[in-house]
Design a protein around this motif. Structure first.
Motif, PDB file in Angstrom:
ATOM      1  N   PHE A   1       0.836  -1.206   0.000  1.00 23.96           N
ATOM      2  CA  PHE A   1       0.000   0.000   0.000  1.00 23.96           C
ATOM      3  C   PHE A   1       0.868   1.252   0.000  1.00 23.96           C
ATOM      4  O   PHE A   1       0.649   2.169  -0.802  1.00 23.96           O
ATOM      5  N   LEU A   2       1.870   1.297   0.885  1.00 26.41           N
ATOM      6  CA  LEU A   2       2.721   2.478   0.974  1.00 26.41           C
ATOM      7  C   LEU A   2       3.527   2.675  -0.305  1.00 26.41           C
ATOM      8  O   LEU A   2       3.719   3.814  -0.756  1.00 26.41           O
ATOM      9  N   ARG A   3       3.970   1.572  -0.903  1.00 30.32           N
ATOM     10  CA  ARG A   3       4.721   1.701  -2.154  1.00 30.32           C
ATOM     11  C   ARG A   3       3.853   2.330  -3.242  1.00 30.32           C
ATOM     12  O   ARG A   3       4.322   3.190  -3.999  1.00 30.32           O
ATOM     13  N   SER A   4       2.595   1.922  -3.300  1.00 31.25           N
ATOM     14  CA  SER A   4       1.690   2.504  -4.303  1.00 31.25           C
ATOM     15  C   SER A   4       1.470   3.983  -4.046  1.00 31.25           C
ATOM     16  O   SER A   4       1.373   4.778  -4.978  1.00 31.25           O
ATOM     17  N   ARG A   5       1.406   4.386  -2.773  1.00 31.94           N
ATOM     18  CA  ARG A   5       1.236   5.798  -2.446  1.00 31.94           C
ATOM     19  C   ARG A   5       2.501   6.593  -2.775  1.00 31.94           C
ATOM     20  O   ARG A   5       2.413   7.740  -3.223  1.00 31.94           O
ATOM     21  N   ILE A   6       3.664   5.986  -2.538  1.00 28.70           N
ATOM     22  CA  ILE A   6       4.916   6.665  -2.865  1.00 28.70           C
ATOM     23  C   ILE A   6       5.004   6.910  -4.364  1.00 28.70           C
ATOM     24  O   ILE A   6       5.358   8.006  -4.816  1.00 28.70           O
ATOM     25  N   GLU A   7       4.659   5.890  -5.148  1.00 29.85           N
ATOM     26  CA  GLU A   7       4.755   6.018  -6.602  1.00 29.85           C
ATOM     27  C   GLU A   7       3.769   7.050  -7.152  1.00 29.85           C
ATOM     28  O   GLU A   7       4.116   7.829  -8.044  1.00 29.85           O
ATOM     29  N   ALA A   8       2.532   7.024  -6.657  1.00 27.90           N
ATOM     30  CA  ALA A   8       1.475   7.856  -7.239  1.00 27.90           C
ATOM     31  C   ALA A   8       1.311   9.204  -6.556  1.00 27.90           C
ATOM     32  O   ALA A   8       0.655  10.089  -7.116  1.00 27.90           O
ATOM     33  N   VAL A   9       1.891   9.368  -5.366  1.00 27.09           N
ATOM     34  CA  VAL A   9       1.692  10.610  -4.614  1.00 27.09           C
ATOM     35  C   VAL A   9       3.025  11.284  -4.292  1.00 27.09           C
ATOM     36  O   VAL A   9       3.246  12.446  -4.644  1.00 27.09           O
ATOM     37  N   VAL A  10       3.921  10.563  -3.625  1.00 24.02           N
ATOM     38  CA  VAL A  10       5.142  11.182  -3.114  1.00 24.02           C
ATOM     39  C   VAL A  10       6.125  11.516  -4.231  1.00 24.02           C
ATOM     40  O   VAL A  10       6.707  12.615  -4.247  1.00 24.02           O
ATOM     41  N   VAL A  11       6.322  10.592  -5.164  1.00 21.26           N
ATOM     42  CA  VAL A  11       7.291  10.839  -6.245  1.00 21.26           C
ATOM     43  C   VAL A  11       6.912  12.073  -7.073  1.00 21.26           C
ATOM     44  O   VAL A  11       7.741  12.975  -7.264  1.00 21.26           O
ATOM     45  N   PRO A  12       5.666  12.163  -7.589  1.00 24.49           N
ATOM     46  CA  PRO A  12       5.325  13.393  -8.330  1.00 24.49           C
ATOM     47  C   PRO A  12       5.366  14.643  -7.458  1.00 24.49           C
ATOM     48  O   PRO A  12       5.714  15.726  -7.941  1.00 24.49           O
ATOM     49  N   TYR A  13       5.031  14.505  -6.195  1.00 21.94           N
ATOM     50  CA  TYR A  13       5.101  15.643  -5.272  1.00 21.94           C
ATOM     51  C   TYR A  13       6.537  16.141  -5.141  1.00 21.94           C
ATOM     52  O   TYR A  13       6.793  17.359  -5.179  1.00 21.94           O
ATOM     53  N   ILE A  14       7.480  15.218  -5.012  1.00 20.47           N
ATOM     54  CA  ILE A  14       8.889  15.610  -4.912  1.00 20.47           C
ATOM     55  C   ILE A  14       9.333  16.290  -6.202  1.00 20.47           C
ATOM     56  O   ILE A  14      10.009  17.330  -6.173  1.00 20.47           O
ATOM     57  N   LEU A  15       8.952  15.727  -7.340  1.00 18.40           N
ATOM     58  CA  LEU A  15       9.326  16.317  -8.624  1.00 18.40           C
ATOM     59  C   LEU A  15       8.779  17.738  -8.761  1.00 18.40           C
ATOM     60  O   LEU A  15       9.515  18.672  -9.125  1.00 18.40           O
ATOM     61  N   VAL A  16       7.498  17.911  -8.465  1.00 20.92           N
ATOM     62  CA  VAL A  16       6.890  19.231  -8.561  1.00 20.92           C
ATOM     63  C   VAL A  16       7.541  20.208  -7.584  1.00 20.92           C
ATOM     64  O   VAL A  16       7.796  21.369  -7.924  1.00 20.92           O
ATOM     65  N   SER A  17       7.828  19.738  -6.369  1.00 16.21           N
ATOM     66  CA  SER A  17       8.466  20.608  -5.371  1.00 16.21           C
ATOM     67  C   SER A  17       9.838  21.063  -5.829  1.00 16.21           C
ATOM     68  O   SER A  17      10.208  22.243  -5.664  1.00 16.21           O
ATOM     69  N   VAL A  18      10.608  20.162  -6.410  1.00 14.88           N
ATOM     70  CA  VAL A  18      11.950  20.512  -6.889  1.00 14.88           C
ATOM     71  C   VAL A  18      11.854  21.523  -8.026  1.00 14.88           C
ATOM     72  O   VAL A  18      12.567  22.542  -8.037  1.00 14.88           O
ATOM     73  N   VAL A  19      10.973  21.263  -8.982  1.00 12.14           N
ATOM     74  CA  VAL A  19      10.828  22.164 -10.132  1.00 12.14           C
ATOM     75  C   VAL A  19      10.391  23.558  -9.681  1.00 12.14           C
ATOM     76  O   VAL A  19      10.944  24.576 -10.121  1.00 12.14           O
ATOM     77  N   LEU A  20       9.405  23.629  -8.787  1.00 13.15           N
ATOM     78  CA  LEU A  20       8.924  24.924  -8.327  1.00 13.15           C
ATOM     79  C   LEU A  20       9.993  25.674  -7.529  1.00 13.15           C
ATOM     80  O   LEU A  20      10.153  26.889  -7.684  1.00 13.15           O
ATOM     81  N   THR A  21      10.730  24.951  -6.697  1.00 12.74           N
ATOM     82  CA  THR A  21      11.783  25.599  -5.913  1.00 12.74           C
ATOM     83  C   THR A  21      12.861  26.168  -6.823  1.00 12.74           C
ATOM     84  O   THR A  21      13.318  27.311  -6.636  1.00 12.74           O
ATOM     85  N   LEU A  22      13.276  25.391  -7.813  1.00  7.89           N
ATOM     86  CA  LEU A  22      14.295  25.860  -8.747  1.00  7.89           C
ATOM     87  C   LEU A  22      13.779  27.038  -9.571  1.00  7.89           C
ATOM     88  O   LEU A  22      14.516  28.006  -9.811  1.00  7.89           O
ATOM     89  N   ALA A  23      12.523  26.954 -10.006  1.00  5.31           N
ATOM     90  CA  ALA A  23      11.952  28.033 -10.810  1.00  5.31           C
ATOM     91  C   ALA A  23      11.878  29.334 -10.019  1.00  5.31           C
ATOM     92  O   ALA A  23      12.246  30.398 -10.524  1.00  5.31           O
ATOM     93  N   LEU A  24      11.408  29.249  -8.772  1.00  6.58           N
ATOM     94  CA  LEU A  24      11.308  30.456  -7.945  1.00  6.58           C
ATOM     95  C   LEU A  24      12.683  31.022  -7.611  1.00  6.58           C
ATOM     96  O   LEU A  24      12.865  32.247  -7.558  1.00  6.58           O
ATOM     97  N   ALA A  25      13.659  30.131  -7.407  1.00 10.36           N
ATOM     98  CA  ALA A  25      15.022  30.597  -7.145  1.00 10.36           C
ATOM     99  C   ALA A  25      15.585  31.292  -8.384  1.00 10.36           C
ATOM    100  O   ALA A  25      16.263  32.333  -8.276  1.00 10.36           O
TER     101      ALA A  25
END
Length: 375
Positions: free
Chosen positions: A99-123
Protein backbone atom coordinates in the motif's frame (compact mmCIF):
# COMPACT_ATOMS: atom_id res chain seq x y z
CA UNK A 1 -6.37 13.80 -5.73
CA UNK A 2 -4.65 11.48 -3.29
CA UNK A 3 -3.80 8.91 -5.90
CA UNK A 4 -6.41 6.40 -4.71
CA UNK A 5 -7.81 5.91 -8.19
CA UNK A 6 -8.66 2.20 -8.06
CA UNK A 7 -11.99 1.25 -6.54
CA UNK A 8 -12.47 -2.23 -8.01
CA UNK A 9 -9.98 -5.01 -7.36
CA UNK A 10 -9.73 -8.80 -7.72
CA UNK A 11 -10.47 -11.03 -4.72
CA UNK A 12 -8.77 -14.06 -3.29
CA UNK A 13 -11.43 -16.33 -1.83
CA UNK A 14 -9.64 -16.91 1.45
CA UNK A 15 -11.49 -15.21 4.30
CA UNK A 16 -8.26 -14.24 6.05
CA UNK A 17 -6.37 -13.22 2.94
CA UNK A 18 -4.53 -9.93 3.03
CA UNK A 19 -4.59 -9.69 -0.76
CA UNK A 20 -6.85 -7.10 -2.36
CA UNK A 21 -10.46 -8.18 -2.68
CA UNK A 22 -12.90 -7.63 -5.48
CA UNK A 23 -15.34 -5.06 -4.23
CA UNK A 24 -18.27 -3.30 -5.83
CA UNK A 25 -17.38 -0.27 -7.94
CA UNK A 26 -18.59 2.91 -6.22
CA UNK A 27 -19.03 5.31 -9.09
CA UNK A 28 -20.29 8.08 -6.85
CA UNK A 29 -16.87 8.24 -5.18
CA UNK A 30 -15.34 9.20 -8.52
CA UNK A 31 -18.02 11.85 -8.92
CA UNK A 32 -17.23 13.11 -5.43
CA UNK A 33 -13.51 13.25 -6.25
CA UNK A 34 -14.34 15.36 -9.29
CA UNK A 35 -16.49 17.70 -7.18
CA UNK A 36 -13.71 17.91 -4.58
CA UNK A 37 -11.04 19.18 -6.97
CA UNK A 38 -13.55 21.64 -8.45
CA UNK A 39 -14.05 23.17 -5.00
CA UNK A 40 -10.29 23.18 -4.32
CA UNK A 41 -9.64 25.14 -7.50
CA UNK A 42 -12.55 27.46 -6.65
CA UNK A 43 -11.21 28.47 -3.23
CA UNK A 44 -7.74 29.07 -4.57
CA UNK A 45 -9.18 31.14 -7.44
CA UNK A 46 -11.05 33.25 -4.86
CA UNK A 47 -8.01 33.73 -2.64
CA UNK A 48 -5.68 34.51 -5.54
CA UNK A 49 -8.06 37.03 -7.10
CA UNK A 50 -8.96 38.89 -3.92
CA UNK A 51 -5.42 38.86 -2.52
CA UNK A 52 -3.31 39.26 -5.67
CA UNK A 53 -5.55 40.10 -8.61
CA UNK A 54 -7.01 43.29 -7.13
CA UNK A 55 -6.05 45.66 -4.34
CA UNK A 56 -7.95 47.02 -1.37
CA UNK A 57 -10.28 44.07 -0.78
CA UNK A 58 -8.75 42.18 2.15
CA UNK A 59 -9.04 43.53 5.67
CA UNK A 60 -12.72 44.40 5.68
CA UNK A 61 -15.77 42.15 5.51
CA UNK A 62 -16.51 41.07 1.94
CA UNK A 63 -19.55 38.98 1.12
CA UNK A 64 -17.69 37.69 -1.93
CA UNK A 65 -14.81 36.39 0.19
CA UNK A 66 -17.11 34.86 2.78
CA UNK A 67 -19.46 33.30 0.22
CA UNK A 68 -16.66 31.55 -1.62
CA UNK A 69 -15.15 30.45 1.69
CA UNK A 70 -18.49 28.98 2.73
CA UNK A 71 -18.66 27.18 -0.61
CA UNK A 72 -15.11 25.90 -0.74
CA UNK A 73 -12.64 26.83 2.01
CA UNK A 74 -10.77 23.76 3.31
CA UNK A 75 -12.12 21.52 0.55
CA UNK A 76 -9.05 19.33 1.07
CA UNK A 77 -11.29 17.83 3.76
CA UNK A 78 -13.09 16.07 0.91
CA UNK A 79 -9.90 14.42 -0.33
CA UNK A 80 -8.84 13.26 3.13
CA UNK A 81 -12.30 11.81 3.60
CA UNK A 82 -12.16 10.01 0.22
CA UNK A 83 -8.78 8.53 1.12
CA UNK A 84 -10.18 7.26 4.41
CA UNK A 85 -13.21 5.73 2.68
CA UNK A 86 -11.07 3.92 0.10
CA UNK A 87 -8.58 2.64 2.67
CA UNK A 88 -11.29 1.14 4.88
CA UNK A 89 -13.27 -0.10 1.86
CA UNK A 90 -10.56 -2.11 0.15
CA UNK A 91 -7.02 -0.69 0.27
CA UNK A 92 -6.44 -2.07 3.78
CA UNK A 93 -6.52 -5.56 2.24
CA UNK A 94 -3.12 -4.92 0.71
CA UNK A 95 -0.02 -5.64 2.81
CA UNK A 96 0.91 -2.27 4.29
CA UNK A 97 4.26 -2.21 2.51
CA UNK A 98 2.55 -2.69 -0.84
CA UNK A 99 0.00 0.00 0.00
CA UNK A 100 2.72 2.48 0.97
CA UNK A 101 4.72 1.70 -2.15
CA UNK A 102 1.69 2.50 -4.30
CA UNK A 103 1.24 5.80 -2.45
CA UNK A 104 4.92 6.67 -2.86
CA UNK A 105 4.76 6.02 -6.60
CA UNK A 106 1.48 7.86 -7.24
CA UNK A 107 1.69 10.61 -4.61
CA UNK A 108 5.14 11.18 -3.11
CA UNK A 109 7.29 10.84 -6.25
CA UNK A 110 5.33 13.39 -8.33
CA UNK A 111 5.10 15.64 -5.27
CA UNK A 112 8.89 15.61 -4.91
CA UNK A 113 9.33 16.32 -8.62
CA UNK A 114 6.89 19.23 -8.56
CA UNK A 115 8.47 20.61 -5.37
CA UNK A 116 11.95 20.51 -6.89
CA UNK A 117 10.83 22.16 -10.13
CA UNK A 118 8.92 24.92 -8.33
CA UNK A 119 11.78 25.60 -5.91
CA UNK A 120 14.29 25.86 -8.75
CA UNK A 121 11.95 28.03 -10.81
CA UNK A 122 11.31 30.46 -7.94
CA UNK A 123 15.02 30.60 -7.14
CA UNK A 124 15.78 31.35 -10.80
CA UNK A 125 13.13 34.09 -10.92
CA UNK A 126 14.53 35.65 -7.74
CA UNK A 127 18.03 35.64 -9.26
CA UNK A 128 16.82 37.28 -12.47
CA UNK A 129 15.08 39.98 -10.43
CA UNK A 130 18.38 40.78 -8.75
CA UNK A 131 17.42 39.44 -5.33
CA UNK A 132 20.76 37.68 -5.10
CA UNK A 133 21.99 34.33 -6.33
CA UNK A 134 21.27 31.35 -4.08
CA UNK A 135 24.22 29.15 -3.24
CA UNK A 136 23.91 25.47 -4.24
CA UNK A 137 24.17 24.33 -0.62
CA UNK A 138 21.42 26.72 0.43
CA UNK A 139 19.31 25.65 -2.53
CA UNK A 140 19.66 21.97 -1.60
CA UNK A 141 18.57 22.76 1.94
CA UNK A 142 15.61 24.78 0.67
CA UNK A 143 14.52 21.92 -1.58
CA UNK A 144 14.71 19.45 1.32
CA UNK A 145 12.75 21.81 3.58
CA UNK A 146 10.10 22.42 0.93
CA UNK A 147 9.63 18.71 0.37
CA UNK A 148 9.39 17.93 4.07
CA UNK A 149 6.90 20.69 4.89
CA UNK A 150 5.12 21.30 1.58
CA UNK A 151 6.54 24.81 1.26
CA UNK A 152 7.44 24.86 -2.45
CA UNK A 153 3.98 26.38 -3.01
CA UNK A 154 1.33 27.29 -0.48
CA UNK A 155 -1.05 24.58 -1.72
CA UNK A 156 1.35 21.63 -1.37
CA UNK A 157 1.11 21.27 2.43
CA UNK A 158 -1.54 18.56 2.01
CA UNK A 159 0.89 15.94 0.68
CA UNK A 160 3.11 15.68 3.81
CA UNK A 161 -0.09 15.53 5.89
CA UNK A 162 -1.77 12.77 3.89
CA UNK A 163 1.56 10.88 3.71
CA UNK A 164 1.62 10.65 7.51
CA UNK A 165 -1.99 9.45 7.50
CA UNK A 166 -1.09 6.75 4.96
CA UNK A 167 1.61 5.49 7.32
CA UNK A 168 -0.69 5.28 10.35
CA UNK A 169 -3.80 4.05 8.48
CA UNK A 170 -3.60 0.46 9.81
CA UNK A 171 -3.33 1.73 13.39
CA UNK A 172 -6.31 4.06 13.01
CA UNK A 173 -8.47 1.35 11.45
CA UNK A 174 -7.45 -1.21 14.06
CA UNK A 175 -8.35 1.17 16.88
CA UNK A 176 -11.72 1.93 15.28
CA UNK A 177 -12.51 -1.78 15.05
CA UNK A 178 -11.47 -2.57 18.62
CA UNK A 179 -14.48 -3.93 20.52
CA UNK A 180 -13.64 -2.13 23.72
CA UNK A 181 -12.19 1.17 22.58
CA UNK A 182 -13.50 1.58 19.03
CA UNK A 183 -16.54 3.72 19.83
CA UNK A 184 -14.88 6.19 22.24
CA UNK A 185 -11.85 6.42 19.96
CA UNK A 186 -14.07 7.19 16.96
CA UNK A 187 -15.95 9.87 18.92
CA UNK A 188 -12.68 11.43 20.10
CA UNK A 189 -11.18 11.57 16.62
CA UNK A 190 -14.29 12.91 14.91
CA UNK A 191 -14.71 15.65 17.54
CA UNK A 192 -11.01 16.53 17.68
CA UNK A 193 -11.09 19.04 14.75
CA UNK A 194 -13.67 21.08 16.66
CA UNK A 195 -11.03 22.07 19.22
CA UNK A 196 -7.73 21.50 17.38
CA UNK A 197 -7.74 23.78 14.37
CA UNK A 198 -5.88 23.44 11.08
CA UNK A 199 -2.99 25.88 10.90
CA UNK A 200 -3.45 27.56 7.54
CA UNK A 201 -0.95 26.09 5.10
CA UNK A 202 1.67 25.26 7.73
CA UNK A 203 2.36 21.60 8.50
CA UNK A 204 2.14 21.28 12.28
CA UNK A 205 1.02 18.66 14.82
CA UNK A 206 -2.33 20.50 14.96
CA UNK A 207 -2.72 20.14 11.20
CA UNK A 208 -1.98 16.42 11.41
CA UNK A 209 -4.48 15.91 14.24
CA UNK A 210 -7.16 17.92 12.42
CA UNK A 211 -6.89 15.81 9.28
CA UNK A 212 -6.56 12.60 11.26
CA UNK A 213 -10.06 13.42 12.50
CA UNK A 214 -11.29 13.98 8.95
CA UNK A 215 -9.61 10.77 7.78
CA UNK A 216 -11.34 8.90 10.60
CA UNK A 217 -14.73 10.05 9.30
CA UNK A 218 -13.78 8.48 5.97
CA UNK A 219 -12.68 5.26 7.65
CA UNK A 220 -16.01 5.02 9.48
CA UNK A 221 -17.96 5.41 6.23
CA UNK A 222 -15.60 3.20 4.24
CA UNK A 223 -16.06 0.11 6.39
CA UNK A 224 -19.52 -0.24 4.77
CA UNK A 225 -20.18 2.68 2.42
CA UNK A 226 -23.51 1.48 1.05
CA UNK A 227 -25.12 0.82 4.42
CA UNK A 228 -23.59 3.96 5.93
CA UNK A 229 -24.97 6.20 3.19
CA UNK A 230 -28.30 4.37 3.22
CA UNK A 231 -28.69 5.18 6.90
CA UNK A 232 -27.45 8.74 6.47
CA UNK A 233 -29.91 9.31 3.64
CA UNK A 234 -32.75 9.00 6.15
CA UNK A 235 -31.28 12.03 7.94
CA UNK A 236 -30.73 14.20 4.87
CA UNK A 237 -32.90 17.04 6.21
CA UNK A 238 -31.09 17.10 9.53
CA UNK A 239 -27.69 17.10 7.80
CA UNK A 240 -28.82 19.96 5.54
CA UNK A 241 -29.93 21.96 8.59
CA UNK A 242 -26.51 21.40 10.22
CA UNK A 243 -24.82 22.59 7.02
CA UNK A 244 -26.99 25.72 6.91
CA UNK A 245 -26.32 26.55 10.58
CA UNK A 246 -22.58 26.04 10.11
CA UNK A 247 -22.60 28.31 7.05
CA UNK A 248 -24.58 30.95 8.95
CA UNK A 249 -22.02 30.73 11.77
CA UNK A 250 -19.12 31.36 9.38
CA UNK A 251 -20.97 34.35 7.93
CA UNK A 252 -21.68 35.79 11.40
CA UNK A 253 -18.08 35.26 12.53
CA UNK A 254 -16.68 36.97 9.43
CA UNK A 255 -19.16 39.80 9.79
CA UNK A 256 -18.18 40.38 13.42
CA UNK A 257 -14.47 39.81 12.90
CA UNK A 258 -14.37 37.06 15.54
CA UNK A 259 -12.30 33.94 14.90
CA UNK A 260 -10.44 32.58 17.93
CA UNK A 261 -11.56 31.42 21.34
CA UNK A 262 -8.27 30.73 23.05
CA UNK A 263 -6.11 28.66 20.67
CA UNK A 264 -9.13 27.31 18.78
CA UNK A 265 -10.34 28.93 15.57
CA UNK A 266 -14.09 28.64 15.94
CA UNK A 267 -14.33 29.69 12.30
CA UNK A 268 -12.34 26.59 11.30
CA UNK A 269 -14.50 24.52 13.66
CA UNK A 270 -17.63 25.76 11.86
CA UNK A 271 -15.98 25.12 8.47
CA UNK A 272 -15.16 21.56 9.58
CA UNK A 273 -18.80 20.90 10.47
CA UNK A 274 -19.89 22.48 7.19
CA UNK A 275 -17.45 20.43 5.08
CA UNK A 276 -18.42 17.13 6.71
CA UNK A 277 -22.12 17.90 6.34
CA UNK A 278 -21.72 18.94 2.70
CA UNK A 279 -19.55 15.88 2.00
CA UNK A 280 -22.30 13.62 3.33
CA UNK A 281 -24.93 15.45 1.29
CA UNK A 282 -22.84 15.18 -1.87
CA UNK A 283 -22.18 11.49 -1.33
CA UNK A 284 -25.86 10.83 -0.66
CA UNK A 285 -26.89 12.87 -3.69
CA UNK A 286 -24.32 11.39 -6.05
CA UNK A 287 -25.18 7.87 -4.95
CA UNK A 288 -28.88 8.45 -5.55
CA UNK A 289 -28.92 10.69 -8.62
CA UNK A 290 -25.62 10.60 -10.53
CA UNK A 291 -27.14 8.28 -13.14
CA UNK A 292 -29.58 11.10 -13.96
CA UNK A 293 -26.88 13.68 -14.70
CA UNK A 294 -26.58 12.66 -18.32
CA UNK A 295 -23.57 11.18 -20.10
CA UNK A 296 -21.83 14.51 -20.73
CA UNK A 297 -21.86 15.60 -17.08
CA UNK A 298 -20.80 12.18 -15.84
CA UNK A 299 -17.95 11.98 -18.37
CA UNK A 300 -16.77 15.46 -17.36
CA UNK A 301 -16.81 14.56 -13.66
CA UNK A 302 -14.95 11.31 -14.28
CA UNK A 303 -12.34 13.07 -16.40
CA UNK A 304 -11.79 15.77 -13.78
CA UNK A 305 -11.63 13.07 -11.09
CA UNK A 306 -9.04 11.08 -13.05
CA UNK A 307 -6.95 14.23 -13.56
CA UNK A 308 -7.53 15.58 -10.06
CA UNK A 309 -4.03 15.03 -8.74
CA UNK A 310 -2.44 16.69 -11.77
CA UNK A 311 -4.91 19.57 -11.54
CA UNK A 312 -4.03 19.96 -7.87
CA UNK A 313 -0.32 20.26 -8.67
CA UNK A 314 -0.65 22.68 -11.56
CA UNK A 315 -3.57 24.99 -10.91
CA UNK A 316 -2.12 27.15 -8.14
CA UNK A 317 1.04 28.38 -9.95
CA UNK A 318 -1.08 29.13 -13.02
CA UNK A 319 -3.48 31.23 -10.95
CA UNK A 320 -0.96 34.02 -10.39
CA UNK A 321 -0.68 35.12 -14.04
CA UNK A 322 -4.38 34.41 -14.61
CA UNK A 323 -5.54 36.73 -11.80
CA UNK A 324 -3.20 39.47 -12.98
CA UNK A 325 -4.91 39.46 -16.37
CA UNK A 326 -8.48 38.98 -15.14
CA UNK A 327 -7.93 41.59 -12.42
CA UNK A 328 -7.36 44.27 -15.07
CA UNK A 329 -11.03 44.03 -16.04
CA UNK A 330 -12.39 44.62 -12.52
CA UNK A 331 -13.79 48.19 -12.42
CA UNK A 332 -12.30 50.76 -10.09
CA UNK A 333 -13.73 50.51 -6.60
CA UNK A 334 -13.95 46.70 -6.78
CA UNK A 335 -17.76 46.33 -6.93
CA UNK A 336 -18.81 43.04 -5.42
CA UNK A 337 -20.57 41.79 -8.55
CA UNK A 338 -17.35 42.31 -10.55
CA UNK A 339 -15.24 40.54 -7.92
CA UNK A 340 -17.57 37.55 -7.89
CA UNK A 341 -17.52 37.41 -11.70
CA UNK A 342 -13.72 37.70 -11.73
CA UNK A 343 -13.39 34.80 -9.28
CA UNK A 344 -15.67 32.61 -11.41
CA UNK A 345 -13.84 33.49 -14.62
CA UNK A 346 -10.49 32.82 -12.95
CA UNK A 347 -11.79 29.51 -11.63
CA UNK A 348 -13.05 28.42 -15.06
CA UNK A 349 -9.84 29.39 -16.87
CA UNK A 350 -7.69 27.63 -14.26
CA UNK A 351 -9.74 24.44 -14.27
CA UNK A 352 -9.93 24.18 -18.06
CA UNK A 353 -6.29 25.10 -18.68
CA UNK A 354 -4.89 22.70 -16.09
CA UNK A 355 -7.14 19.90 -17.36
CA UNK A 356 -5.76 20.45 -20.87
CA UNK A 357 -2.17 20.52 -19.59
CA UNK A 358 -2.68 17.29 -17.66
CA UNK A 359 -4.18 15.70 -20.78
CA UNK A 360 -1.15 16.81 -22.82
CA UNK A 361 1.31 15.43 -20.26
CA UNK A 362 -0.57 12.13 -20.05
CA UNK A 363 -0.67 11.88 -23.83
CA UNK A 364 3.06 12.57 -24.10
CA UNK A 365 4.26 10.36 -21.24
CA UNK A 366 1.67 7.57 -21.18
CA UNK A 367 1.92 5.21 -18.22
CA UNK A 368 4.79 7.23 -16.77
CA UNK A 369 2.59 10.28 -16.20
CA UNK A 370 1.73 9.10 -12.68
CA UNK A 371 5.35 9.66 -11.69
CA UNK A 372 5.24 13.19 -13.09
CA UNK A 373 1.83 14.56 -12.13
CA UNK A 374 0.21 11.63 -10.30
CA UNK A 375 -2.49 11.25 -12.96
Amino acid sequence: MSGDHSISMSRDSGAQSKSPGKVAYLGYLEGFRGMAIIFVVMIHANNAMLQRGVEGVTGDFSWVWTTFHILSHNSTVYFALISGVLYAYHLHRKPHGVFLRSRIEAVVVPYILVSVVLTLALAGIATLRGDGAIQPSDLAGQIAYNILFGEAWNTLWYIPVIAVLYVISPLLLRLLEDRNFGLPFAALMVLLPLVISRTGTEVTPSMLLFFAGVYTVGLLIGRDPENSLERLQRSTTAIAIVAFLAAATVWALDRSGIEFVGPTSIRESAIYVLRIALALLMLIGLRAYSDRFGPLTNRALKLIAAYSFGIYFLHAPLLRPIVKVVGWFVPEGNPSWALAAAVLVTFAISLVSTTLIVWAIKTATGKYSKYIIGS
